[in-house]
Scaffold this motif. Sequence first.
Motif, PDB file in Angstrom:
ATOM      1  N   GLY A 263     -16.491  87.386  27.275  1.00 36.30           N
ATOM      2  CA  GLY A 263     -16.265  87.475  25.838  1.00 36.30           C
ATOM      3  C   GLY A 263     -16.016  88.915  25.406  1.00 36.30           C
ATOM      4  O   GLY A 263     -15.212  89.181  24.514  1.00 36.30           O
ATOM      5  N   ARG A 264     -16.666  89.853  26.102  1.00 39.11           N
ATOM      6  CA  ARG A 264     -16.501  91.269  25.766  1.00 39.11           C
ATOM      7  C   ARG A 264     -15.064  91.706  26.003  1.00 39.11           C
ATOM      8  O   ARG A 264     -14.454  92.350  25.153  1.00 39.11           O
ATOM      9  N   GLU A 265     -14.510  91.315  27.140  1.00 37.92           N
ATOM     10  CA  GLU A 265     -13.140  91.738  27.444  1.00 37.92           C
ATOM     11  C   GLU A 265     -12.151  91.133  26.455  1.00 37.92           C
ATOM     12  O   GLU A 265     -11.250  91.804  25.960  1.00 37.92           O
ATOM     13  N   ILE A 266     -12.363  89.839  26.158  1.00 39.20           N
ATOM     14  CA  ILE A 266     -11.463  89.170  25.211  1.00 39.20           C
ATOM     15  C   ILE A 266     -11.543  89.858  23.854  1.00 39.20           C
ATOM     16  O   ILE A 266     -10.529  90.137  23.205  1.00 39.20           O
ATOM     17  N   THR A 267     -12.766  90.169  23.439  1.00 44.89           N
ATOM     18  CA  THR A 267     -12.937  90.814  22.139  1.00 44.89           C
ATOM     19  C   THR A 267     -12.269  92.188  22.105  1.00 44.89           C
ATOM     20  O   THR A 267     -11.651  92.570  21.109  1.00 44.89           O
ATOM     21  N   THR A 268     -12.377  92.924  23.222  1.00 44.76           N
ATOM     22  CA  THR A 268     -11.773  94.255  23.266  1.00 44.76           C
ATOM     23  C   THR A 268     -10.275  94.188  23.006  1.00 44.76           C
ATOM     24  O   THR A 268      -9.730  94.925  22.186  1.00 44.76           O
ATOM     25  N   PHE A 269      -9.609  93.268  23.701  1.00 44.85           N
ATOM     26  CA  PHE A 269      -8.159  93.196  23.535  1.00 44.85           C
ATOM     27  C   PHE A 269      -7.783  92.591  22.193  1.00 44.85           C
ATOM     28  O   PHE A 269      -6.768  92.976  21.605  1.00 44.85           O
ATOM     29  N   ALA A 270      -8.613  91.670  21.704  1.00 46.23           N
ATOM     30  CA  ALA A 270      -8.371  91.137  20.363  1.00 46.23           C
ATOM     31  C   ALA A 270      -8.449  92.277  19.347  1.00 46.23           C
ATOM     32  O   ALA A 270      -7.631  92.373  18.434  1.00 46.23           O
ATOM     33  N   LEU A 271      -9.427  93.161  19.551  1.00 38.28           N
ATOM     34  CA  LEU A 271      -9.576  94.306  18.642  1.00 38.28           C
ATOM     35  C   LEU A 271      -8.321  95.169  18.665  1.00 38.28           C
ATOM     36  O   LEU A 271      -7.834  95.626  17.625  1.00 38.28           O
ATOM     37  N   LEU A 272      -7.781  95.356  19.860  1.00 32.68           N
ATOM     38  CA  LEU A 272      -6.564  96.160  19.988  1.00 32.68           C
ATOM     39  C   LEU A 272      -5.424  95.536  19.197  1.00 32.68           C
ATOM     40  O   LEU A 272      -4.718  96.210  18.440  1.00 32.68           O
ATOM     41  N   PHE A 273      -5.261  94.216  19.325  1.00 30.63           N
ATOM     42  CA  PHE A 273      -4.182  93.551  18.607  1.00 30.63           C
ATOM     43  C   PHE A 273      -4.386  93.613  17.106  1.00 30.63           C
ATOM     44  O   PHE A 273      -3.472  93.913  16.346  1.00 30.63           O
ATOM     45  N   VAL A 274      -5.621  93.347  16.679  1.00 30.77           N
ATOM     46  CA  VAL A 274      -5.898  93.373  15.247  1.00 30.77           C
ATOM     47  C   VAL A 274      -5.613  94.779  14.704  1.00 30.77           C
ATOM     48  O   VAL A 274      -4.998  94.951  13.654  1.00 30.77           O
ATOM     49  N   ALA A 275      -6.022  95.802  15.464  1.00 26.64           N
ATOM     50  CA  ALA A 275      -5.802  97.173  15.014  1.00 26.64           C
ATOM     51  C   ALA A 275      -4.305  97.457  14.905  1.00 26.64           C
ATOM     52  O   ALA A 275      -3.846  98.072  13.940  1.00 26.64           O
ATOM     53  N   LEU A 276      -3.540  97.000  15.882  1.00 28.17           N
ATOM     54  CA  LEU A 276      -2.106  97.280  15.860  1.00 28.17           C
ATOM     55  C   LEU A 276      -1.419  96.568  14.705  1.00 28.17           C
ATOM     56  O   LEU A 276      -0.487  97.093  14.103  1.00 28.17           O
ATOM     57  N   ILE A 277      -1.901  95.344  14.388  1.00 28.72           N
ATOM     58  CA  ILE A 277      -1.244  94.580  13.338  1.00 28.72           C
ATOM     59  C   ILE A 277      -1.682  95.052  11.949  1.00 28.72           C
ATOM     60  O   ILE A 277      -0.852  95.307  11.073  1.00 28.72           O
ATOM     61  N   LEU A 278      -2.980  95.205  11.765  1.00 29.52           N
ATOM     62  CA  LEU A 278      -3.480  95.551  10.431  1.00 29.52           C
ATOM     63  C   LEU A 278      -3.417  97.052  10.141  1.00 29.52           C
ATOM     64  O   LEU A 278      -3.216  97.463   9.010  1.00 29.52           O
ATOM     65  N   LEU A 279      -3.628  97.870  11.163  1.00 30.70           N
ATOM     66  CA  LEU A 279      -3.674  99.318  10.960  1.00 30.70           C
ATOM     67  C   LEU A 279      -2.750 100.011  11.951  1.00 30.70           C
ATOM     68  O   LEU A 279      -3.208 100.670  12.877  1.00 30.70           O
ATOM     69  N   PRO A 280      -1.443  99.824  11.773  1.00 30.89           N
ATOM     70  CA  PRO A 280      -0.535 100.379  12.786  1.00 30.89           C
ATOM     71  C   PRO A 280      -0.653 101.904  12.930  1.00 30.89           C
ATOM     72  O   PRO A 280      -0.275 102.440  13.956  1.00 30.89           O
TER      73      PRO A 280
END
Lengths: 299, 255
Positions: A263-280
């Motif tokens: 779950g930690r790894e999935i969350t890490t990459f999800a965080l990356l995507f969310v950051a790129l989309i919401l806070l480019p």
Amino acid sequence: MIDFVQNTLDGLAIGSAYGLLALGFTLIFGVMRRLNMAFGPSILVGIFAGAWLHSHWSAGMIPVFLATLAGAVIASAYVERLSFAAIRGDAALASMASSFALWMQLEEAVARVFPQRTYAFPTFEGLPMLELGPLFLRPEYLVMFLTAAALVAGLQVILTRTLFGLHLRTLSDNREAARVSGVNVAQVALLTFLLAAAIGGVAGFLIAATDGQISTKLGMWATMKGLIAMVIGGLGSMRGALIGGLALGVVEAQAQWYLGASGREITTFALLFVALILLPVGLAGGAETGARAEAGRRL
Amino acid sequence: MLTLENLSKHFGGVHAVDGVSLTIHEGEIFGLIGPNGSGKSTTVNLITGLYAPTTGTVTLDGYDLTAMAQHERTAMGVARTFQNIRLFGNLTVAQNLWVAQNGHEQRRAHFLPRWFKAGGEHSPDIDELLKFSRLHSKRDLPASALSFGEMRRLEMARALASNPRVLLLDEPAAGASLEDGQLLAERIRDVRDRGVTVLLIEHMMELVMGISDRIAVLNFGRKIAEGSPAEVQANSDVRAAYLGSKHKDEELIHA
């Protein structure tokens, strides 16, 4: 609730090491305008140099630390000469691709010399666990956090108060103007690279000394953590690198506790995507310089 | 003192600069003019070392600069400003000058202690330059916070901070009004009076004609005239190049 606070505390400590990794990436990116994919593997060389000294000579923490630093700096100098100094001008992709090749090369070389899956790394022994009411703080984490804070403060002094720091910043501001102002761009770029390697070496040492064992996966691991923290914080921003590192550390610690290791790894990459989309432009959002606009244009 | 000899720069088939020879004397203001695309900026870039010439040499006081890197030429005494201003926007006004003042001293042995020296932006030399450029009250502001005119003055001050023998001004009046042009002329004379030779590349004719001791005219990468402002203005090739007489243009293209 106590768990949440405890996780946050642990996450901030690990995150400060991530922040150092991201800071190394950012220094190189700011000055060279290109990513050094071999950053993690250069640190890997340093860590194994330290581990070798530890296992063969039973060296203590200080010699191991110095060997780690020296290994990372020497490996980085090699990367700089081959992938960055040798490839001039606008060929940013060529540098990245070639640093990727050196990543493979360094990692393979380390794996040849150290064929076991894991090796022991000296730990901070004998330091007492700190208790803060209901919370605990591992002493390694306190060392990690304080060392990172001291390094960041020192770097701040170098960047704002010394001639070398100003020269470094002229390169990320305006390379052409730096040249005609007499700045030896190649020399400053090399020294920046080595400075970044030293910061990465410290981070690698702290992480290895906390875990007590190392594997050749650490190179890729360090590149990934540093890159993700840098992107979350905002490409090219020092402050962003630190914030990104701390944020990554905290999110990972929470996810590990509540969701487990996968779950930690999935969350890490999800965080990356969310950051790129919401806070480019990253968490430090628009605070800094031409580096960001430049980054947007190049990537 | 600054001599270009048979200098050429070819980009593929384009002869941006084609066999230009010039000698600029110590202490003069030398104007370099020509229509758009005539090779003025390329000439500046050849002198400062951004480009390596296809043929020819650049010498300063007898020292051959041709093989030197840009920062080495700065150390030899060549400084420049840019047509589109290039400052270090994140550094303060005083730090912009400090960097340029010390850029060329890196090559010394034991450079590290020097590099880690702090607070050098408060030296008397830098104070003097700030006063000369009327930027003293802005010394601790980031350069990016200055007005356009202030940025131009800072860029010239930064070029002077490297203690040059010759200063190349690439269209310093670009974006300036006619009155600003008058002030600029005074400033350029002030620079010359500090003992710095000036090579002025400019479109604004009033400015160049008014302050230059001598002028060279480029067209299609070649030097078509050289002399005093009056001589250059009377030259028929120059008139043709600027006024665009059809007949003359064709002649020049086919030349």
